[in-house]
Write an enzyme that holds these catalytic residues in place. Structure first.
Site, short mmCIF file in Angstrom:
data_model
loop_
_atom_site.label_atom_id
_atom_site.label_comp_id
_atom_site.label_asym_id
_atom_site.label_seq_id
_atom_site.Cartn_x
_atom_site.Cartn_y
_atom_site.Cartn_z
N ASN A 260 0.97 -1.35 -0.10
CA ASN A 260 0.03 -0.03 0.10
C ASN A 260 0.92 1.24 -0.08
OD1 ASN A 260 -2.87 -0.33 0.16
ND2 ASN A 260 -2.33 -2.10 1.73
N MET B 258 1.00 -2.70 12.02
CA MET B 258 0.26 -3.82 12.62
C MET B 258 0.43 -3.56 14.25
SD MET B 258 -1.11 -5.06 10.28
CE MET B 258 -1.81 -6.39 10.77
N LEU C 246 -2.54 1.61 18.56
CA LEU C 246 -1.86 2.74 19.17
C LEU C 246 -2.54 3.44 20.28
CD1 LEU C 246 -1.40 4.20 15.45
CD2 LEU C 246 0.50 3.62 16.99
N HIS D 17 -7.78 -0.61 6.43
CA HIS D 17 -8.11 -1.78 6.79
C HIS D 17 -8.97 -2.61 5.84
CE1 HIS D 17 -9.40 -4.35 10.49
NE2 HIS D 17 -10.61 -4.29 10.00
N GLU E 158 -10.59 4.71 19.20
CA GLU E 158 -11.15 3.13 19.25
C GLU E 158 -10.68 2.38 17.84
OE1 GLU E 158 -15.70 1.34 19.45
OE2 GLU E 158 -15.33 3.56 19.53
N LEU E 159 -10.25 1.27 18.23
CA LEU E 159 -9.65 0.46 17.07
C LEU E 159 -10.46 0.34 15.72
CD1 LEU E 159 -7.12 -1.30 16.57
CD2 LEU E 159 -8.54 -3.22 17.28
N THR F 225 -6.04 -5.65 -4.26
CA THR F 225 -6.09 -4.89 -5.51
C THR F 225 -6.95 -3.41 -5.49
OG1 THR F 225 -6.11 -7.21 -6.77
CG2 THR F 225 -6.78 -5.03 -7.88
N GLU G 198 -7.41 -2.14 -2.51
CA GLU G 198 -6.78 -1.32 -1.56
C GLU G 198 -5.88 -0.31 -2.16
OE1 GLU G 198 -5.00 -2.99 1.82
OE2 GLU G 198 -6.19 -4.81 1.82
C1 GAR Z 1 -3.16 -4.79 3.95
O1 GAR Z 1 -4.10 -5.75 3.76
C2 GAR Z 1 -3.70 -3.57 5.06
O2 GAR Z 1 -4.79 -3.44 4.73
C3 GAR Z 1 -3.69 -4.67 6.31
O3 GAR Z 1 -2.48 -5.10 6.43
C4 GAR Z 1 -1.99 -5.40 4.98
C5 GAR Z 1 -0.72 -4.71 4.74
O4 GAR Z 1 -0.13 -5.19 3.39
N1 GAR Z 1 -3.86 -3.60 7.37
C6 GAR Z 1 -4.38 -4.16 8.36
O5 GAR Z 1 -4.65 -5.22 8.97
C7 GAR Z 1 -4.36 -3.06 9.70
N2 GAR Z 1 -5.20 -3.36 10.60
P1 GAR Z 1 0.95 -4.12 2.75
O6 GAR Z 1 1.95 -4.11 3.73
O7 GAR Z 1 1.41 -5.03 1.54
O8 GAR Z 1 0.34 -2.91 2.41
#
Ligand code: GAR
Length: 213
Positions: free
Chosen positions: A14, A87, A90, A106, A140-141, A169, A171
């Site tokens: 991303n 990940m 916070l 997310h 809030e998470l 894709t 995202e």
């Molecule tokens: C992505 O799918 C993102 O949405 C998710 O981790 C992946 C990271 O992929 N994020 C979470 O789960 C946050 N809670 P990337 O490192 O290739 O961007």
């Protein structure tokens, strides 16, 4: 120029989508990871971007880690802090400090499936549609005003991995667009809603339908 600090924990696809989008008016001030061996860090460094690691294992607790992370981030005076596959949960202090300039992606259609294992949980629940959400972060998470969402089908025989790839894709489409909308000043937070001056769009990418805004 709006300065963006991107936080990652791993692959960073991303983050790559945002960097590659070369968003007008945006400058990537730094890419920061809590994991020293994050593949995304190496990718960013190879492209000449400023990188840093704040390893959460070096700190006694969440508060100390977040305080150290804030110091490293604030040295870049960012207009936007982007959680792109970051990940770590916070603290409320961290979220308050970057209020209205902290954006997360997310891998679910929030408010469904906050937290982890979103794709397996969507499959197990029998959902026909899955997706992803870009939102402003509050304490809030996985809550906070939603900027963009994208929907994809869940197909018979999908595994968490095949669904994750399809969602990813989408995202990569909505995150750079959301960042561009933030940078251009198109987003206005109105309570729990984000108003976007740019008109809504529907794209078809293969069998992925992306609804943005
Ligand atoms: C992505 O799918 C993102 O949405 C998710 O981790 C992946 C990271 O992929 N994020 C979470 O789960 C946050 N809670 P990337 O490192 O290739 O961007």
């Amino acid at each position: 120029m709006k300065k963006i600090v991107i936080l990652i924990s791993g692959r960073g696809s991303n983050m790559q989508a945002v960097v590659n989008a070369d968003i007008a008016g945006a400058e990537i001030a730094a890419v920061i990871s809590n994991q020293p061996d994050a593949a995304g860090l190496a990718w960013a460094a190879e492209r000449g971007l400023t990188t840093a690691t704040v390893n959460h294992r070096d700190y006694a607790n969440r508060e100390a880690f977040d305080a150290a992370l804030m110091r490293v981030i604030d040295a870049h005076q960012p207009d936007l802090v982007l959680l792109a596959g970051f990940m770590r949960v916070l603290t409320a202090d961290f979220c308050r400090h970057y209020q209205n300039r902290l954006i997360n992606i997310h891998p679910s259609l929030l408010p469904a499936f906050t937290g982890l294992h979103t794709h397996q949980r969507a499959i197990d629940a029998g959902c026909r549609i899955a997706g992803c959400t870009v939102h402003f972060v509050t304490a809030e998470l996985d809550c906070g005003p939603i900027i963009a969402q994208a929907a994809v089908p869940i197909l018979d025989g999908d595994t968490a991995d095949t669904l994750a790839a399809r969602v990813l894709t989408a995202e990569h489409q909505i995150l750079p667009q959301a960042v561009a909308d933030f940078v251009s000043g198109s987003l206005k937070i109105d309570g729990s809603r984000v108003l976007n001056h740019r008109s809504s769009q529907i794209h078809n990418i293969g069998n992925t339908t992306v609804l943005s805004v």
